[in-house]
Motif scaffolding. Structure first.
Motif, PDB file in Angstrom:
ATOM      1  N   GLY A  54       0.811  -1.209   0.000  1.00  0.00           N
ATOM      2  CA  GLY A  54       0.000   0.000   0.000  1.00  0.00           C
ATOM      3  C   GLY A  54       0.844   1.258   0.000  1.00  0.00           C
ATOM      4  N   SER A  55       1.908   1.274   0.810  1.00  0.00           N
ATOM      5  CA  SER A  55       2.799   2.443   0.824  1.00  0.00           C
ATOM      6  C   SER A  55       3.489   2.615  -0.516  1.00  0.00           C
ATOM      7  CB  SER A  55       3.834   2.284   1.938  1.00  0.00           C
ATOM      8  OG  SER A  55       3.214   2.152   3.205  1.00  0.00           O
ATOM      9  N   ALA A  56       3.900   1.493  -1.138  1.00  0.00           N
ATOM     10  CA  ALA A  56       4.559   1.572  -2.438  1.00  0.00           C
ATOM     11  C   ALA A  56       3.609   2.097  -3.504  1.00  0.00           C
ATOM     12  CB  ALA A  56       5.093   0.194  -2.835  1.00  0.00           C
ATOM     13  N   ASP A  57       2.341   1.694  -3.444  1.00  0.00           N
ATOM     14  CA  ASP A  57       1.367   2.194  -4.422  1.00  0.00           C
ATOM     15  C   ASP A  57       1.198   3.698  -4.304  1.00  0.00           C
ATOM     16  OD1 ASP A  57       0.969  -0.310  -5.459  1.00  0.00           O
ATOM     17  OD2 ASP A  57      -0.756  -0.760  -4.169  1.00  0.00           O
ATOM     18  N   SER A  58       1.024   4.185  -3.074  1.00  0.00           N
ATOM     19  CA  SER A  58       0.866   5.632  -2.895  1.00  0.00           C
ATOM     20  C   SER A  58       2.146   6.378  -3.264  1.00  0.00           C
ATOM     21  CB  SER A  58       0.473   5.935  -1.451  1.00  0.00           C
ATOM     22  OG  SER A  58       1.469   5.457  -0.554  1.00  0.00           O
ATOM     23  N   HIS A  59       3.307   5.812  -2.890  1.00  0.00           N
ATOM     24  CA  HIS A  59       4.580   6.437  -3.241  1.00  0.00           C
ATOM     25  C   HIS A  59       4.780   6.446  -4.750  1.00  0.00           C
ATOM     26  CE1 HIS A  59       8.590   7.936  -2.591  1.00  0.00           C
ATOM     27  NE2 HIS A  59       9.146   6.905  -3.205  1.00  0.00           N
ATOM     28  N   GLY A  60       4.401   5.356  -5.428  1.00  0.00           N
ATOM     29  CA  GLY A  60       4.522   5.302  -6.881  1.00  0.00           C
ATOM     30  C   GLY A  60       3.630   6.322  -7.556  1.00  0.00           C
ATOM     31  N   MET A 124       9.491   0.509  -2.225  1.00  0.00           N
ATOM     32  CA  MET A 124       9.649   1.878  -2.725  1.00  0.00           C
ATOM     33  C   MET A 124      10.832   1.982  -3.680  1.00  0.00           C
ATOM     34  SD  MET A 124       8.768   4.232   0.595  1.00  0.00           S
ATOM     35  CE  MET A 124       7.106   4.272   1.269  1.00  0.00           C
ATOM     36  N   ARG A 125      11.909   1.243  -3.393  1.00  0.00           N
ATOM     37  CA  ARG A 125      13.065   1.267  -4.300  1.00  0.00           C
ATOM     38  C   ARG A 125      12.678   0.720  -5.676  1.00  0.00           C
ATOM     39  NH1 ARG A 125      17.660  -1.764  -5.888  1.00  0.00           N
ATOM     40  NH2 ARG A 125      16.656  -3.652  -5.141  1.00  0.00           N
ATOM     41  N   ARG A 126      11.935  -0.364  -5.707  1.00  0.00           N
ATOM     42  CA  ARG A 126      11.510  -0.930  -6.984  1.00  0.00           C
ATOM     43  C   ARG A 126      10.625   0.045  -7.750  1.00  0.00           C
ATOM     44  NH1 ARG A 126      11.889  -6.499  -7.809  1.00  0.00           N
ATOM     45  NH2 ARG A 126      12.913  -7.652  -6.119  1.00  0.00           N
ATOM     46  N   VAL A 127       9.732   0.716  -7.029  1.00  0.00           N
ATOM     47  CA  VAL A 127       8.841   1.665  -7.691  1.00  0.00           C
ATOM     48  C   VAL A 127       9.641   2.845  -8.247  1.00  0.00           C
ATOM     49  CG1 VAL A 127       7.005   3.330  -7.251  1.00  0.00           C
ATOM     50  CG2 VAL A 127       6.781   1.001  -6.420  1.00  0.00           C
ATOM     51  N   GLU A 128      10.580   3.369  -7.466  1.00  0.00           N
ATOM     52  CA  GLU A 128      11.399   4.483  -7.940  1.00  0.00           C
ATOM     53  C   GLU A 128      12.206   4.090  -9.178  1.00  0.00           C
ATOM     54  OE1 GLU A 128      13.817   5.974  -4.841  1.00  0.00           O
ATOM     55  OE2 GLU A 128      12.141   6.474  -3.509  1.00  0.00           O
ATOM     56  N   ILE A 129      12.773   2.888  -9.175  1.00  0.00           N
ATOM     57  CA  ILE A 129      13.538   2.433 -10.329  1.00  0.00           C
ATOM     58  C   ILE A 129      12.658   2.365 -11.571  1.00  0.00           C
ATOM     59  CG2 ILE A 129      14.708   0.417 -11.311  1.00  0.00           C
ATOM     60  CD1 ILE A 129      15.922  -0.093  -8.571  1.00  0.00           C
TER      61      ILE A 129
END
Length: 567
Positions: A54-60, A124-129
């Motif tokens: 969920g955090s990764a989705d919002s961060h993405g 989050m690292r995967r999303v940023e990449i």
């Protein structure tokens, strides 16, 4: 020797069974503990992964919005600006891809919070990449498009220069042809002006041919360098590829699915969901089971009981139109009429019906028979009161019969003589025998009082009346007492055995609410009024160990049914 071996075998077998039972308990406990640890670990891991997802989705989403804004600002920027931003994005990508993940299996092992934080950082690292990679690809396409546009402009410029050089070369050739046509001889005669002019034109033509050749070569070289870039177009407006962004979190989603599958295989996990689904309903039912009896008791105590207390008393004698005769009372201060045993004189012409276990001794001259029911007109009452398989005694001469409760040391026996014309409302549960005149039927009748609120609140809708002359043999725990009603007496309902028909019978509410709520007292007590009326009760009622259990309609189905029928 045999007894020693038997005792030894029993000792060994007992302790062997204890040993096996302890093993089974320990194994079951270990299995349960292992299942609980597995469930806790899987549940914590799945919860951490879901939170990280969920955090990764919002961060993405926030990174995608920022990348879209940056790329939109570069749509009309120069090629050098785009190249600079592309270098920054590529540097960030290299840095993110080169990051070292912390060790998860170091000692001591990280706690759940550390694992959750690591999962969130990795997501989050995967999303940023992924976001930066999509931005880099778009910037590269934009740079290629701009480079293609510059290449096309240079090719057009070189083509124009080649056309211009070729036109100058053609013009030089035309001038030479015209000069030779005007001066065919002089143009080839050294020293003449025409010859000098032609030589100058030829030198100019040589120079123009070199310029034209260089322009052509430059155009060919630029066309080769342009290649496919000459056909490159501006890319479409930048937009984040949602599927690619979701694919970046595919390992995490796979881990969540694997954790959920493991939880589904765990029997604690299988039962936890259904239990949690029905837990609110169960809690509501438990709360209702706790509060509803208290509410019902409060309604009975504060509403119905005061109403019943204000109603006029019930007079059995008036309703049955009986004159009634007073019962003989014991001397003042001696209301106790029972004893451990009683000696009765059975006169000639009388018969006695008695429970066999209460017949302690009798003359051998008496004749004994079995009578199956107390009264065949009331089979249910006889069966419910236990007045079955009675012993019937006859004697032609006076006989002394001793009555005693041989099966219970707490029971005492009392003798209540009803003279002719008297009537007694009595509960057959306390009856163990009676004496009547031979050949005279037992004067016993039942009367329903369905219109009396006193009867409904006490659930005694039916009254059993015995009429004299008859002698009742009564039992009571710890003793039986006979008292005058006078100006009003109250007693626990569970203790009441009977009262004369000239008594004014009513109910009154128990004095305190809390003992009634806790089941320590009955809701209502019996009240007796009347100068000549008497009532009969046992000192320690056994069927009323918990006051109120048999005195209320919602407590004790069996006692309530017997109470309804006046038994």
């Amino acid at each position: 020797m045999r007894q020693l071996l038997t005792a030894l075998l029993r000792f060994l077998l007992r302790h062997a069974l204890q040993f096996a039972l302890f093993i089974a308990i320990l194994l079951a406990g270990r299995l349960l503990l292992a299942e609980w640890h597995a469930y806790s670990a899987s549940s914590g891991a799945v919860a951490a992964l879901r939170q990280a997802s969920g955090s990764a989705d919002s961060h993405g989403a926030s990174l995608a919005a920022a990348a879209t804004a940056r790329v939109y600002a570069l749509q009309h920027a120069s090629q050098s600006t785009i190249a600079g931003r592309l270098e920054q994005v590529q540097a960030q990508l290299r840095q993110l891809r080169a990051q070292q993940q912390p060790a998860l299996f170091s000692l001591p092992l990280p706690d759940a919070a550390t694992l959750a934080r690591h999962a969130q950082d990795e997501a989050m690292r995967r999303v940023e990449i992924e976001v930066l990679a999509q931005e880099a690809r778009h910037l590269g396409a934009l740079q290629a498009a701009l480079s293609g546009e510059d290449a096309r402009q240079t090719l057009a410029r070189l083509h124009a220069q080649h056309v211009q050089a070729y036109a100058a070369l053609k013009e030089n050739a035309r001038q030479r042809r015209e000069l030779e046509a005007r001066h065919p001889l002089a143009a080839h005669l050294p020293g003449s002006d025409a010859y000098a002019q032609l030589a100058r034109l030829e030198m100019e033509g040589q120079r123009l041919r070199e310029i034209n050749l260089q322009a052509y070569k430059a155009w060919l070289a630029q066309r080769a360098r342009t290649g496919d870039a000459a056909h490159a177009a501006l890319p479409a407006p930048f937009a984040i590829d949602g599927q690619a962004l979701a694919a970046a979190l595919a390992p995490m989603h796979a881990a969540i699915a694997a954790g959920e599958a493991q939880l589904a295989r765990n029997w604690i996990g299988r039962w936890r969901g259904p239990v949690m689904d029905v837990a609110p309903t169960a809690a509501l039912l438990v709360l209702s089971a706790i509060l509803l009896p208290a509410a019902i008791k409060a309604f009975f105590y504060f509403v119905l009981a005061p109403v019943a207390s204000r109603l006029p008393p019930l007079s059995i004698a008036r309703e049955l139109q009986l004159e009634g005769a007073a019962l003989p009372l014991p001397p003042p201060g001696e209301s106790r009429i029972s004893a451990v045993s009683q000696a009765l004189q059975l006169q000639a012409g009388q018969q006695m019906l008695i429970h066999p276990e209460y017949l302690q001794s009798s003359p051998v001259s008496t004749r004994k028979r079995t009578q199956w029911l107390l009264d065949w007109r009331f089979p249910f009452t006889s069966l419910a009161a236990g007045m079955v398989a009675l012993t019937r005694l006859h004697s032609d001469v006076p006989a002394s019969v001793t009555i005693s409760a041989s099966d219970d040391p707490l029971l005492e026996v009392a003798v209540v003589r009803l003279p002719a014309g008297s009537a007694l409302v009595f509960q057959p549960r306390g009856l163990v025998g009676l004496i009547t005149e031979a050949g005279q039927p037992l004067a016993m009748s039942s009367h329903w009082r369905l219109g009396s609120l006193h009867a409904w609140l006490t659930l005694q809708l039916r009254f059993i009346v015995f009429r004299g002359p008859v002698t009742l043999i009564v039992r009571g725990c710890r003793g039986v007492r006979l008292e005058r009603a006078g100006q009003g007496r109250s007693i626990s309902q569970s203790a009441t055995l009977g009262f004369t028909t000239d008594v004014l019978y009513s109910t009154m509410r128990s004095e305190t609410f809390i003992p009634y709520l806790r089941g320590q007292q009955a809701l209502l007590n019996d009240r007796f009024d009347g100068d000549n009326g008497v009532y009969l009760y046992e000192e320690t009622p056994r069927h009323g160990k918990q006051p109120g259990k048999a005195g209320s309609w919602f407590e004790g189905m069996t006692d309530a049914i017997l109470k309804v029928f006046g038994i």
